[in-house]
Design a protein around this motif. Structure first.
Motif, PDB file in Angstrom:
ATOM      1  N   GLY A  79       0.653  -1.290  -0.096  1.00  0.00           N
ATOM      2  CA  GLY A  79      -0.143   0.124   0.070  1.00  0.00           C
ATOM      3  C   GLY A  79       0.733   1.297   0.058  1.00  0.00           C
ATOM      4  N   GLU A  80       1.971   1.116   0.086  1.00  0.00           N
ATOM      5  CA  GLU A  80       3.060   2.219  -0.033  1.00  0.00           C
ATOM      6  C   GLU A  80       2.887   3.002  -1.387  1.00  0.00           C
ATOM      7  N   SER A  81       3.062   4.432  -1.516  1.00  0.00           N
ATOM      8  CA  SER A  81       3.136   4.705  -3.052  1.00  0.00           C
ATOM      9  C   SER A  81       4.623   4.471  -3.477  1.00  0.00           C
ATOM     10  N   PRO A  82       4.838   4.386  -4.782  1.00  0.00           N
ATOM     11  CA  PRO A  82       5.911   3.892  -5.244  1.00  0.00           C
ATOM     12  C   PRO A  82       7.259   4.972  -4.911  1.00  0.00           C
ATOM     13  N   GLU A  83       6.841   6.307  -4.786  1.00  0.00           N
ATOM     14  CA  GLU A  83       8.049   7.275  -4.647  1.00  0.00           C
ATOM     15  C   GLU A  83       8.275   6.903  -3.233  1.00  0.00           C
ATOM     16  N   LYS A  84       7.237   6.801  -2.195  1.00  0.00           N
ATOM     17  CA  LYS A  84       7.582   6.535  -0.878  1.00  0.00           C
ATOM     18  C   LYS A  84       8.525   5.195  -0.630  1.00  0.00           C
ATOM     19  N   VAL A 103      16.109   3.604  -0.904  1.00  0.00           N
ATOM     20  CA  VAL A 103      17.183   4.476  -0.899  1.00  0.00           C
ATOM     21  C   VAL A 103      17.865   4.684   0.343  1.00  0.00           C
ATOM     22  N   LYS A 104      16.992   5.179   1.331  1.00  0.00           N
ATOM     23  CA  LYS A 104      17.685   5.471   2.523  1.00  0.00           C
ATOM     24  C   LYS A 104      18.333   4.573   3.152  1.00  0.00           C
ATOM     25  N   GLU A 105      17.617   3.219   3.333  1.00  0.00           N
ATOM     26  CA  GLU A 105      18.080   1.925   3.787  1.00  0.00           C
ATOM     27  C   GLU A 105      19.308   1.267   3.047  1.00  0.00           C
ATOM     28  N   ASN A 106      19.404   1.581   1.976  1.00  0.00           N
ATOM     29  CA  ASN A 106      20.835   0.959   1.332  1.00  0.00           C
ATOM     30  C   ASN A 106      21.612   2.194   0.631  1.00  0.00           C
ATOM     31  N   GLY A 162      14.850   7.125 -10.137  1.00  0.00           N
ATOM     32  CA  GLY A 162      14.309   8.261 -10.039  1.00  0.00           C
ATOM     33  C   GLY A 162      14.598   9.202  -8.995  1.00  0.00           C
ATOM     34  N   LYS A 163      14.653   8.392  -7.966  1.00  0.00           N
ATOM     35  CA  LYS A 163      14.922   9.231  -6.195  1.00  0.00           C
ATOM     36  C   LYS A 163      16.461   9.433  -6.536  1.00  0.00           C
ATOM     37  N   VAL A 164      17.251   8.389  -6.835  1.00  0.00           N
ATOM     38  CA  VAL A 164      18.722   8.513  -6.933  1.00  0.00           C
ATOM     39  C   VAL A 164      19.029   9.984  -7.616  1.00  0.00           C
ATOM     40  N   LEU A 165      18.472   9.874  -8.737  1.00  0.00           N
ATOM     41  CA  LEU A 165      18.808  11.298  -9.894  1.00  0.00           C
ATOM     42  C   LEU A 165      18.367  12.480  -9.134  1.00  0.00           C
ATOM     43  N   THR A 166      17.153  12.501  -8.639  1.00  0.00           N
ATOM     44  CA  THR A 166      16.584  13.575  -8.211  1.00  0.00           C
ATOM     45  C   THR A 166      17.742  13.961  -6.771  1.00  0.00           C
ATOM     46  N   ASP A 167      17.892  13.137  -5.904  1.00  0.00           N
ATOM     47  CA  ASP A 167      18.871  13.491  -4.936  1.00  0.00           C
ATOM     48  C   ASP A 167      20.225  13.989  -5.431  1.00  0.00           C
ATOM     49  N   LEU A 168      20.706  13.926  -6.530  1.00  0.00           N
ATOM     50  CA  LEU A 168      21.780  14.317  -7.115  1.00  0.00           C
ATOM     51  C   LEU A 168      21.446  15.687  -7.893  1.00  0.00           C
TER      52      LEU A 168
END
Ligand code: PBE
Length: 267
Positions: A134-139, A145-148, A185-191
């Motif tokens: 039930g989590e959103s794909p973004e979350k 990413v946070k845990e790895n 997407g998250k990794v590139l956003t963080d960059l």
């Protein structure tokens, strides 16, 4: 009716997904290889397929779906692949990252991340299960990413940050690719990138990278499943190699069903 054949029990229907998926072509191949001319492959989507599976499973009714690994369905339900002695679904293969020509020169930082990107079916499984729960794909991507951080830092090692450069990544709404594409997407956003994740069909995903309207996708199932797309656009994209190894395609049924092989569908 207890004496009904498998075909009669499921109305001779195999529940498929989106028509552009390589899995659909492989299933049509299986229907021909195993001479299942009475059977039809129902087109739909990944979401419609998993909804049909859930509905049948909860009532312990028979159902045959097109399936693949990695997928959360094998963690959520007790399922089995039907044996494929004729090899219609091919051998295990890999998922490749695919960049548009010129990305290396235009966006060397993103190119490097995409080139370095590599993870396992277990990693992808964590993201997929979160989304299934039930989590959103973004979350779900954000948590992974946070845990790895150590894995992510291997992909971004020595890569400079950017200042809001726009990048467009294509993907198809297959559960496995929803997971992987949101993580990238998250990794590139963080960059520092201004990332657009563009959901399209399989054909337009490959076309988009070939004509440059998409910068990349990380959903190239090769060498077999997307063979048609890869050969159609040969020379018009750059294959950055596997980002995940050990996939599988096939016909999938609940374990409570009394068949083991695609050949059993002929009865
Ligand atoms: N799939 C998932 C895709 C590739 C990723 C197996 C559904 C396909 O069949 O093209």
């Amino acid at each position: 009716n207890e004496n009904a054949t498998i075909g009669e029990k499921v109305d001779y229907e195999i529940i498929g997904i989106d028509p552009g998926a390589g899995l659909m072509k492989a299933t049509s191949q299986a229907i021909s290889d195993y001479e299942l001319s009475d059977w039809k492959l129902v087109e739909g989507s990944s979401a419609a397929m998993t909804a049909a599976l859930k509905k049948a499973y909860n009532k312990e009714e028979p159902i045959i779906v097109t399936g693949w690994t990695p997928h959360w369905m094998f963690a959520a339900y007790d399922l089995k692949y039907l044996e494929d002695p004729k090899g219609s679904f091919g051998e295990d293969e890999n998922i490749h990252s695919i960049a548009r020509n010129g990305l290396k020169e235009d966006m060397p930082e993103a190119y490097k991340v995409l080139d370095n990107f590599h993870w396992t079916t277990e990693d992808m499984g964590v993201v997929m299960m979160d989304i299934y729960d039930g989590e959103s794909p973004e979350k779900a991507a954000e948590s992974w990413v946070k845990e790895n951080a150590d894995k992510v830092s291997e992909w971004t090692e020595g890569v400079d940050s950017v200042d809001g450069d726009k990048i467009k990544i294509g993907y198809v709404a297959w559960d496995s690719e929803i997971a992987s594409t949101n993580v990238i997407g998250k990794v590139l956003t963080d960059l520092g990138y201004d990332v657009t994740l563009s959901q399209v069909e399989a054909g337009p995903m490959w076309t988009g990278v070939a004509d440059g309207s998409l910068d990349a996708h990380i959903a190239g199932w090769l060498p077999i499943t997307h063979e048609d797309y890869a050969s159609k656009f040969e020379g018009k994209f750059e294959d950055l190699g596997p980002n995940l190894e050990g996939t599988k395609l096939g016909l999938v049924v609940p374990s409570y069903m009394d068949i083991d092989s695609i050949e059993d569908l002929k009865e």
